[in-house]
Design an enzyme around this catalytic site. Structure first.
Site, short mmCIF file in Angstrom:
data_model
loop_
_atom_site.label_atom_id
_atom_site.label_comp_id
_atom_site.label_asym_id
_atom_site.label_seq_id
_atom_site.Cartn_x
_atom_site.Cartn_y
_atom_site.Cartn_z
N LYS A 192 29.50 -25.27 10.94
CA LYS A 192 28.61 -26.11 10.12
C LYS A 192 29.44 -26.95 9.16
CE LYS A 192 24.77 -22.91 10.72
NZ LYS A 192 23.94 -21.79 10.21
N GLN B 171 23.24 -17.97 5.17
CA GLN B 171 23.40 -17.54 6.56
C GLN B 171 22.81 -16.14 6.75
OE1 GLN B 171 24.63 -19.55 8.93
NE2 GLN B 171 24.48 -18.04 10.57
N ASP C 93 17.20 -25.06 6.49
CA ASP C 93 16.80 -24.26 7.66
C ASP C 93 15.31 -24.39 7.98
OD1 ASP C 93 18.92 -22.81 8.82
OD2 ASP C 93 18.90 -21.33 7.20
N1 GUN Z 1 21.60 -16.92 11.72
C1 GUN Z 1 21.40 -17.24 13.01
N2 GUN Z 1 20.80 -18.44 13.11
C2 GUN Z 1 20.63 -18.88 11.85
C3 GUN Z 1 20.07 -20.06 11.31
O1 GUN Z 1 19.59 -20.96 12.01
N3 GUN Z 1 20.07 -20.15 9.94
C4 GUN Z 1 20.57 -19.16 9.15
N4 GUN Z 1 20.50 -19.33 7.83
N5 GUN Z 1 21.09 -18.05 9.62
C5 GUN Z 1 21.12 -17.92 10.97
#
Ligand code: GUN
Length: 296
Positions: free
Chosen positions: A53, A97, A120
């Site tokens: 990211k 995350q 998200d």
């Molecule tokens: N863990 C796995 N996929 C995601 C996601 O799309 N966002 C977040 N914050 N954690 C994740």
């Protein structure tokens, strides 16, 4: 018949080209869109996602902040960090995350994220807005699937979409998005899950089958209608002694046999995977654009 592949790399490149232009426009007005990511602990898969990211932000010329907190971080410390990010004007969007270490309360953390910075789209207020058809943001993975359908020219209006799985991150929002009015939606949706009776009888009725159940090669050829579009959201690591690492990634769909009956299919890896980060970036850019609208 062998299905046509839909590749996330190709679809995401189209979207990144559009995002780059929007980022240029923002920068010309003195705003560099900024995304922050909070990582608590040292889960290896999460570390890889978070690094990717950050790298993508930099590639796009966005501002990236990665906040690494130790695995024994307290709920109070994490809530303080979320509040700091809510109040930091250089951060347009951020996410924490998941999964968090077991002692932390994920729901409380998600609820504390300012909805206007919720990259998200996990905050209940953003989920609700999406459900009533007035979205601010869209959840990244379902939005990525929808873009793959739209940009591959696949008609969704009036089609029977069967979503396999009911997670808060993929299955539920995916089903909700496909029943909305508009491009890439207007579908008739059935959601099936682990407690569904005769699941295969329902998946066989799908014109578009979207699978996010987290079980390796769960969908086999006999569960798919001839000519269906099959979108595989799963990523499962399975043992494979012939592979240098001793294991490899497979989807929730048995790709080798289902590609013989489907009209379009997404492979794993290389299918939906690249779309999630792409749509996350789109949410961060949108968050930055919103701050301009408010200040103009
Ligand atoms: N863990 C796995 N996929 C995601 C996601 O799309 N966002 C977040 N914050 N954690 C994740």
């Amino acid at each position: 018949m062998t299905a046509t592949l839909i590749l996330g790399k190709d679809v995401s490149e189209e979207i990144y080209a559009e995002l780059r232009q929007r980022i240029e426009t923002l920068k010309a007005k003195g705003v560099t869109p900024g995304l922050a990511v909070v990582l608590v602990g040292d889960d290896p898969a999460s570390q890889v996602y978070v690094r990717k990211k950050g790298e993508m932000c930099e590639e796009l010329g966005m501002h990236s902040t990665i906040i690494r907190m130790p695995g024994d971080t307290t709920q109070e410390e994490l809530m303080t960090k979320v509040n700091e990010l809510n109040n930091d004007s250089a951060v347009h969007g951020f996410l924490v995350q998941l999964p968090l270490p077991a002692h932390l309360d994920e729901e409380q953390v998600i609820n504390a994220i300012s909805p206007s910075k919720d990259a998200d789209c996990f905050h209940p207020s953003n989920v609700g807005r999406m459900l009533i058809g007035e979205p601010d943001f869209l959840p990244a993975t379902p939005a990525g699937v929808q873009q793959m359908l739209i940009r591959s020219g696949i008609e969704t209006a009036g089609k029977h979409v069967v979503v396999v799985g009911r997670s808060n991150i993929v299955g539920k929002p995916m089903s909700a998005m496909m029943i909305q009015k508009g491009a890439g939606a207007d579908s008739t949706v059935t959601t099936v899950h682990s407690r569904t009776k005769d699941l295969a009888a329902i998946t066989r009725q799908a014109d578009i089958l979207i699978v996010a159940i987290g079980k390796a090669r769960f969908i086999t050829k006999d569960m798919v209608k001839e000519g269906a579009v099959v979108i595989d959201v799963g990523t499962n690591r399975v043992e494979d002694p012939t592979h240098p690492k001793g294991s490899r990634l497979v989807g929730d769909v048995d790709f080798e046999e289902v590609k013989e009956v489907a009209s379009y299919i997404t492979p794993v890896p290389g299918g939906v995977g690249p779309m999630t980060i792409c749509m996350l970036m789109a949410n961060a850019v949108k968050a930055a654009e919103r701050t301009m609208e408010v200040s103009e």
